[in-house]
Scaffold this motif. Structure first.
Motif, PDB file in Angstrom:
ATOM      1  N   VAL A  21       0.804  -1.179   0.130  1.00 25.06           N
ATOM      2  CA  VAL A  21      -0.029   0.025   0.011  1.00 25.06           C
ATOM      3  C   VAL A  21       1.138   1.358   0.084  1.00 25.06           C
ATOM      4  CG1 VAL A  21      -1.843   1.392   1.367  1.00 25.06           C
ATOM      5  CG2 VAL A  21      -1.977  -1.097   1.159  1.00 25.06           C
ATOM      6  N   GLU A  22       1.940   1.327   0.990  1.00 31.54           N
ATOM      7  CA  GLU A  22       2.923   2.349   0.899  1.00 31.54           C
ATOM      8  C   GLU A  22       3.383   2.682  -0.585  1.00 31.54           C
ATOM      9  OE1 GLU A  22       5.692   1.801   3.800  1.00 31.54           O
ATOM     10  OE2 GLU A  22       4.491   2.779   5.432  1.00 31.54           O
ATOM     11  N   ARG A  23       3.887   1.528  -1.151  1.00 34.94           N
ATOM     12  CA  ARG A  23       4.655   1.685  -2.315  1.00 34.94           C
ATOM     13  C   ARG A  23       3.479   2.333  -3.457  1.00 34.94           C
ATOM     14  NH1 ARG A  23       6.025  -3.262  -3.370  1.00 34.94           N
ATOM     15  NH2 ARG A  23       7.793  -3.196  -2.088  1.00 34.94           N
ATOM     16  N   ALA A  24       2.418   1.637  -3.416  1.00 38.35           N
ATOM     17  CA  ALA A  24       1.224   2.139  -4.257  1.00 38.35           C
ATOM     18  C   ALA A  24       1.208   3.781  -4.371  1.00 38.35           C
ATOM     19  CB  ALA A  24       0.071   1.448  -4.173  1.00 38.35           C
ATOM     20  N   LEU A  25       0.849   4.006  -2.838  1.00 40.84           N
ATOM     21  CA  LEU A  25       0.412   5.454  -2.682  1.00 40.84           C
ATOM     22  C   LEU A  25       1.886   6.434  -3.318  1.00 40.84           C
ATOM     23  CD1 LEU A  25      -1.293   5.343   0.900  1.00 40.84           C
ATOM     24  CD2 LEU A  25      -2.167   5.991  -1.415  1.00 40.84           C
ATOM     25  N   LYS A  26       2.877   6.125  -2.872  1.00 39.67           N
ATOM     26  CA  LYS A  26       4.107   6.886  -3.210  1.00 39.67           C
ATOM     27  C   LYS A  26       4.319   7.141  -4.677  1.00 39.67           C
ATOM     28  CE  LYS A  26       6.819   5.714   1.154  1.00 39.67           C
ATOM     29  NZ  LYS A  26       7.806   5.406   1.605  1.00 39.67           N
ATOM     30  N   SER A  27       3.714   5.999  -5.391  1.00 37.17           N
ATOM     31  CA  SER A  27       3.793   5.792  -7.010  1.00 37.17           C
ATOM     32  C   SER A  27       3.013   7.034  -7.633  1.00 37.17           C
ATOM     33  CB  SER A  27       3.444   4.630  -7.493  1.00 37.17           C
ATOM     34  OG  SER A  27       2.128   4.387  -7.230  1.00 37.17           O
ATOM     35  N   VAL A  28       1.968   7.688  -6.829  1.00 34.65           N
ATOM     36  CA  VAL A  28       1.039   8.599  -7.220  1.00 34.65           C
ATOM     37  C   VAL A  28       2.018  10.049  -7.470  1.00 34.65           C
ATOM     38  CG1 VAL A  28      -0.949   9.758  -6.723  1.00 34.65           C
ATOM     39  CG2 VAL A  28      -0.854   7.588  -6.298  1.00 34.65           C
ATOM     40  N   GLU A  29       1.911  10.402  -8.400  1.00 37.91           N
ATOM     41  CA  GLU A  29       2.588  11.761  -8.945  1.00 37.91           C
ATOM     42  C   GLU A  29       2.121  12.937  -7.866  1.00 37.91           C
ATOM     43  OE1 GLU A  29       3.784  14.584 -12.451  1.00 37.91           O
ATOM     44  OE2 GLU A  29       2.458  12.990 -12.850  1.00 37.91           O
ATOM     45  N   GLY A  30       3.032  13.453  -7.219  1.00 36.63           N
ATOM     46  CA  GLY A  30       2.982  14.592  -6.555  1.00 36.63           C
ATOM     47  C   GLY A  30       2.906  14.130  -4.911  1.00 36.63           C
ATOM     48  N   VAL A  31       2.609  12.816  -4.450  1.00 36.78           N
ATOM     49  CA  VAL A  31       2.735  12.443  -3.206  1.00 36.78           C
ATOM     50  C   VAL A  31       4.467  12.561  -2.715  1.00 36.78           C
ATOM     51  CG1 VAL A  31       2.321  10.288  -1.588  1.00 36.78           C
ATOM     52  CG2 VAL A  31       0.943  10.892  -3.309  1.00 36.78           C
ATOM     53  N   SER A  32       4.526  13.248  -1.458  1.00 43.38           N
ATOM     54  CA  SER A  32       5.869  13.075  -0.886  1.00 43.38           C
ATOM     55  C   SER A  32       6.197  12.115   0.099  1.00 43.38           C
ATOM     56  CB  SER A  32       5.971  14.593  -0.460  1.00 43.38           C
ATOM     57  OG  SER A  32       5.019  14.708   0.516  1.00 43.38           O
ATOM     58  N   GLU A  33       5.141  11.829   0.803  1.00 41.25           N
ATOM     59  CA  GLU A  33       5.237  10.763   1.953  1.00 41.25           C
ATOM     60  C   GLU A  33       4.056   9.988   2.134  1.00 41.25           C
ATOM     61  OE1 GLU A  33       6.427  11.060   6.751  1.00 41.25           O
ATOM     62  OE2 GLU A  33       6.702  12.457   5.368  1.00 41.25           O
ATOM     63  N   ALA A  39      -2.132  -1.476  12.626  1.00 38.27           N
ATOM     64  CA  ALA A  39      -3.003  -1.587  13.610  1.00 38.27           C
ATOM     65  C   ALA A  39      -4.141  -0.707  13.423  1.00 38.27           C
ATOM     66  CB  ALA A  39      -2.071  -1.170  14.902  1.00 38.27           C
ATOM     67  N   THR A  40      -4.078   0.502  13.035  1.00 37.83           N
ATOM     68  CA  THR A  40      -5.267   1.256  12.699  1.00 37.83           C
ATOM     69  C   THR A  40      -5.943   1.123  11.537  1.00 37.83           C
ATOM     70  OG1 THR A  40      -3.750   3.054  12.255  1.00 37.83           O
ATOM     71  CG2 THR A  40      -4.450   3.035  14.522  1.00 37.83           C
ATOM     72  N   GLU A  41      -5.135   0.476  10.599  1.00 37.48           N
ATOM     73  CA  GLU A  41      -5.706   0.456   9.291  1.00 37.48           C
ATOM     74  C   GLU A  41      -5.811   1.571   8.614  1.00 37.48           C
ATOM     75  OE1 GLU A  41      -9.053  -2.371   9.946  1.00 37.48           O
ATOM     76  OE2 GLU A  41      -8.082  -3.750   8.604  1.00 37.48           O
ATOM     77  N   GLN A  42      -4.775   2.453   8.735  1.00 41.53           N
ATOM     78  CA  GLN A  42      -5.019   3.689   8.217  1.00 41.53           C
ATOM     79  C   GLN A  42      -3.693   4.304   7.441  1.00 41.53           C
ATOM     80  OE1 GLN A  42      -6.246   6.634  11.293  1.00 41.53           O
ATOM     81  NE2 GLN A  42      -8.344   6.178  11.184  1.00 41.53           N
ATOM     82  N   ALA A  43      -3.727   4.829   6.486  1.00 44.69           N
ATOM     83  CA  ALA A  43      -2.609   5.515   5.659  1.00 44.69           C
ATOM     84  C   ALA A  43      -2.586   7.043   5.529  1.00 44.69           C
ATOM     85  CB  ALA A  43      -2.917   4.989   4.203  1.00 44.69           C
ATOM     86  N   SER A  44      -1.367   7.522   6.103  1.00 46.86           N
ATOM     87  CA  SER A  44      -1.305   8.990   6.257  1.00 46.86           C
ATOM     88  C   SER A  44      -0.521   9.198   5.025  1.00 46.86           C
ATOM     89  CB  SER A  44      -0.602   9.256   7.423  1.00 46.86           C
ATOM     90  OG  SER A  44      -0.285  10.703   7.651  1.00 46.86           O
ATOM     91  N   VAL A  45      -1.078  10.416   4.318  1.00 40.70           N
ATOM     92  CA  VAL A  45      -0.229  10.594   3.136  1.00 40.70           C
ATOM     93  C   VAL A  45      -0.268  12.275   3.066  1.00 40.70           C
ATOM     94  CG1 VAL A  45      -0.624  10.576   0.539  1.00 40.70           C
ATOM     95  CG2 VAL A  45      -1.726   8.703   1.727  1.00 40.70           C
ATOM     96  N   LYS A  46       1.134  12.594   2.596  1.00 39.97           N
ATOM     97  CA  LYS A  46       1.402  13.869   2.411  1.00 39.97           C
ATOM     98  C   LYS A  46       1.883  14.204   0.883  1.00 39.97           C
ATOM     99  CE  LYS A  46       3.580  14.916   7.057  1.00 39.97           C
ATOM    100  NZ  LYS A  46       4.752  15.233   7.674  1.00 39.97           N
ATOM    101  N   PHE A  47       1.187  15.157   0.287  1.00 37.44           N
ATOM    102  CA  PHE A  47       1.467  15.791  -0.989  1.00 37.44           C
ATOM    103  C   PHE A  47       1.469  17.198  -1.140  1.00 37.44           C
ATOM    104  CE2 PHE A  47      -3.193  14.883  -0.307  1.00 37.44           C
ATOM    105  CZ  PHE A  47      -3.702  15.969  -0.731  1.00 37.44           C
ATOM    106  N   ALA A  48       2.292  17.580  -1.930  1.00 37.31           N
ATOM    107  CA  ALA A  48       2.501  18.717  -2.040  1.00 37.31           C
ATOM    108  C   ALA A  48       1.996  19.467  -3.394  1.00 37.31           C
ATOM    109  CB  ALA A  48       4.089  19.474  -2.117  1.00 37.31           C
ATOM    110  N   SER A  49       1.498  18.535  -4.418  1.00 36.15           N
ATOM    111  CA  SER A  49       1.140  19.212  -5.540  1.00 36.15           C
ATOM    112  C   SER A  49      -0.496  19.382  -5.567  1.00 36.15           C
ATOM    113  CB  SER A  49       1.293  18.160  -6.604  1.00 36.15           C
ATOM    114  OG  SER A  49       0.705  18.474  -7.895  1.00 36.15           O
ATOM    115  N   GLU A  50      -1.197  20.345  -6.140  1.00 40.48           N
ATOM    116  CA  GLU A  50      -2.576  20.822  -5.932  1.00 40.48           C
ATOM    117  C   GLU A  50      -3.177  19.806  -6.948  1.00 40.48           C
ATOM    118  OE1 GLU A  50      -4.328  22.625  -4.184  1.00 40.48           O
ATOM    119  OE2 GLU A  50      -2.654  23.578  -3.162  1.00 40.48           O
ATOM    120  N   SER A  51      -2.271  19.052  -7.834  1.00 39.32           N
ATOM    121  CA  SER A  51      -3.058  18.350  -8.924  1.00 39.32           C
ATOM    122  C   SER A  51      -3.452  16.905  -8.293  1.00 39.32           C
ATOM    123  CB  SER A  51      -1.893  17.924 -10.057  1.00 39.32           C
ATOM    124  OG  SER A  51      -0.898  17.508  -9.582  1.00 39.32           O
TER     125      SER A  51
END
Length: 281
Positions: A21-33, A39-51
């Motif tokens: 899941v981490e690798r898939a999310l990081k592959s999205v253009e604009g995602v920085s982290e 345990a919580t079944e949650q993904a925290s995603v940081k991105f800088a691009s408005e797109s």
């Protein structure tokens, strides 16, 4: 400026799932982290691009065999009169971060919204709709919760009144027992009569005040009810406690408190039954 959202991810069972899941999310253009917590079944995603759109993040998670939990809610909308109103409401809700789809029906005056619960929710929807001049009316669930809360409050209030009533009535009963069983008024008849008045007064005119108010209202409207009967009986009994100091009549002031205490106990049982019924429904 970097943005951050939290996605509820379904289907993960091990550390390998987290990596995918981490690798898939990081592959999205604009995602920085991207950080995934098993345990919580949650993904925290940081991105800088408005797109970067949330839909792209969801698609990335689904492409590797997992899913992002979403919810749907139907909102009653007030103030819509035409197709233009529908467009305004749809646009306002669709622009809310975390909303995936919106369908507004003018005929039913309702909006169906699919959204990510960790990103947005009902307060955001209310605010978005209000900003374009319309109103999100209370949902059926909110009305049910409000009704439940009201019944629970009634039950708690009735319980409090019952406990207070018996807190004063209990000593009255204990004080009356020697005279009832052995004809002994301890320490003397005058103190007993005065004590009965002092202990009964709070039960009637403080704890049982609501009963007298309800009795007055029902009687003045020409429809006396059970409260009127209780008020009449307890009031007359209490007055004998005063009259006994001026005339050779027995005092029933203590009995007035007992009547009110039993009445308030019945009110508690009634409120408790209604509260449990509301919870069951």
């Amino acid at each position: 400026m970097a943005k951050q959202i939290t996605l509820p991810v379904q289907g993960m069972t091990c550390a390998s799932c987290v990596t995918h899941v981490e690798r898939a999310l990081k592959s999205v253009e604009g995602v920085s982290e991207a950080n995934v917590n098993l345990a919580t079944e949650q993904a925290s995603v940081k991105f800088a691009s408005e797109s970067v759109e949330i839909g792209n993040l969801i698609a990335a998670v689904r492409d590797v065999g997992y899913d992002v939990a979403t919810e749907k809610v139907t909102l009653p909308i007030g103030g819509m009169t035409c197709a233009s109103c529908v467009a305004h409401v749809e646009r306002a809700l669709a622009k809310t971060p975390g909303v995936l789809s919106v369908n507004v029906n003018l005929a039913t005056e309702k909006a169906t919204v699919e959204y990510i619960p960790t990103v947005t929710g009902l307060p955001d929807f209310r605010r978005a709709v209000a900003e374009v001049g319309y109103e999100v009316l209370p949902t059926a669930e909110e009305r049910a919760e409000e009704e439940l809360s009201r019944e629970v409050r009634k039950m708690q209030d009735a319980r409090r009144r019952m406990i207070l009533a018996w807190a004063f009535t209990g000593p009255i009963i204990l004080w009356m027992l020697p005279e009832m069983l052995a004809g002994l008024a301890w320490p003397n008849p005058t103190i007993v009569k005065l004590g009965m008045l002092l202990l009964a007064a709070p039960v009637l005119f403080w704890v049982g005040q609501h009963t007298y108010v309800a009795a007055w209202r029902s009687t003045t409207h020409g429809a006396p009810n059970m409260d009127a009967l209780i008020a009449l009986g307890t009031g007359a009994s209490f007055l004998t406690g005063i009259a006994t100091f001026f005339a050779p009549i027995p005092s029933y002031a203590g009995v007035s408190a007992m009547i009110m205490a039993f009445h308030l106990t019945g009110r508690y049982v009634e409120a408790s039954a209604k509260g449990r019924a509301s919870q069951a429904i």
